[in-house]
Design a protein around this motif. Structure first.
Motif, PDB file in Angstrom:
ATOM      1  N   PRO A  59      -5.699   1.009   5.564  1.00  0.00           N
ATOM      2  CA  PRO A  59      -4.894   2.088   6.128  1.00  0.00           C
ATOM      3  C   PRO A  59      -5.531   2.608   7.403  1.00  0.00           C
ATOM      4  CG  PRO A  59      -6.263   2.940   4.367  1.00  0.00           C
ATOM      5  CD  PRO A  59      -6.487   1.447   4.410  1.00  0.00           C
ATOM      6  N   ALA A 116       0.918   5.981  11.919  1.00  0.00           N
ATOM      7  CA  ALA A 116       0.188   5.462  10.761  1.00  0.00           C
ATOM      8  C   ALA A 116       0.431   3.954  10.713  1.00  0.00           C
ATOM      9  CB  ALA A 116       0.690   6.127   9.484  1.00  0.00           C
ATOM     10  N   THR A 117      -0.571   3.221  10.239  1.00  0.00           N
ATOM     11  CA  THR A 117      -0.439   1.765  10.202  1.00  0.00           C
ATOM     12  C   THR A 117      -1.282   1.181   9.073  1.00  0.00           C
ATOM     13  OG1 THR A 117      -0.492  -0.228  11.600  1.00  0.00           O
ATOM     14  CG2 THR A 117      -2.365   1.261  11.786  1.00  0.00           C
ATOM     15  N   VAL A 118      -1.008  -0.062   8.756  1.00  0.00           N
ATOM     16  CA  VAL A 118      -1.852  -0.848   7.862  1.00  0.00           C
ATOM     17  C   VAL A 118      -2.207  -2.116   8.633  1.00  0.00           C
ATOM     18  CG1 VAL A 118      -1.973  -2.118   5.688  1.00  0.00           C
ATOM     19  CG2 VAL A 118      -0.728   0.057   5.793  1.00  0.00           C
ATOM     20  N   LYS A 170       2.694   4.443   0.841  1.00  0.00           N
ATOM     21  CA  LYS A 170       3.000   5.058   2.135  1.00  0.00           C
ATOM     22  C   LYS A 170       2.349   6.435   2.292  1.00  0.00           C
ATOM     23  CE  LYS A 170       6.849   6.487   5.036  1.00  0.00           C
ATOM     24  NZ  LYS A 170       8.292   6.601   5.174  1.00  0.00           N
ATOM     25  N   VAL A 211      -1.340   6.031   3.099  1.00  0.00           N
ATOM     26  CA  VAL A 211      -1.528   5.599   4.488  1.00  0.00           C
ATOM     27  C   VAL A 211      -1.318   6.775   5.433  1.00  0.00           C
ATOM     28  CG1 VAL A 211      -0.662   4.076   6.312  1.00  0.00           C
ATOM     29  CG2 VAL A 211      -0.889   3.211   3.970  1.00  0.00           C
ATOM     30  N   MET A 260       0.853  -1.180   0.000  1.00  0.00           N
ATOM     31  CA  MET A 260       0.000   0.000   0.000  1.00  0.00           C
ATOM     32  C   MET A 260       0.891   1.233   0.000  1.00  0.00           C
ATOM     33  SD  MET A 260      -3.221   0.833   2.520  1.00  0.00           S
ATOM     34  CE  MET A 260      -4.056  -0.638   1.951  1.00  0.00           C
ATOM     35  N   CYS A 273      -9.172   1.928  11.355  1.00  0.00           N
ATOM     36  CA  CYS A 273      -8.832   1.663   9.949  1.00  0.00           C
ATOM     37  C   CYS A 273     -10.003   2.026   9.044  1.00  0.00           C
ATOM     38  CB  CYS A 273      -8.483   0.191   9.768  1.00  0.00           C
ATOM     39  SG  CYS A 273      -7.076  -0.336  10.757  1.00  0.00           S
TER      40      CYS A 273
END
Length: 118
Positions: free
Chosen positions: A43, A36-38, A3, A6, A1, A61
């Motif tokens: 995202p 920030a995370t996935v 960056k 995200v 994904m 998310c």
């Protein structure tokens, strides 16, 4: 994904959470470590909390239906507390799971005891 994507989504979630939730409520969560995370290919924003009812991470998310999925994560695992949250409901849903609970009178008594203790 991607960056940048995200990071943009995480920034939007943080902005919505902070602008739509009373500052005193946010402070009661003991928030730190926004990142920030996935998660599950979605995202999102992850942050650490130290609430009365829950200590660990909150993950918010964005899913494909333009709703937020909210997860709680600690050493016991990860659990979804809701998978259809609108941006203006984030604070209330998270607060009821990590700090205030569902019994508002009980929480008010808890807060009164804290005030009288100090």
């Amino acid at each position: 994904m991607d960056k940048d994507y995200v990071m943009r989504i995480a920034g939007t979630i943080r902005e919505q959470l902070v602008s739509m939730t009373d500052t005193a409520i946010l402070m009661s969560w003991g928030i730190h470590e926004f990142m920030a995370t996935v998660y599950k290919d979605l995202p999102g924003l992850k942050f650490c909390v130290n609430g009365r009812l829950f200590q660990g991470y909150v993950l918010i998310c964005l899913n494909g239906s333009d709703y937020y999925e909210v997860y709680l994560q600690n050493e016991e695992g990860t659990s979804c507390i809701s998978d259809e949250v609108c941006f203006d409901e984030l604070g209330e849903i998270i607060d009821s799971h990590i700090e205030s609970g569902t019994d508002k009178e009980e929480y008010a008594r808890f807060c009164e005891q804290l005030i009288s203790f100090h």
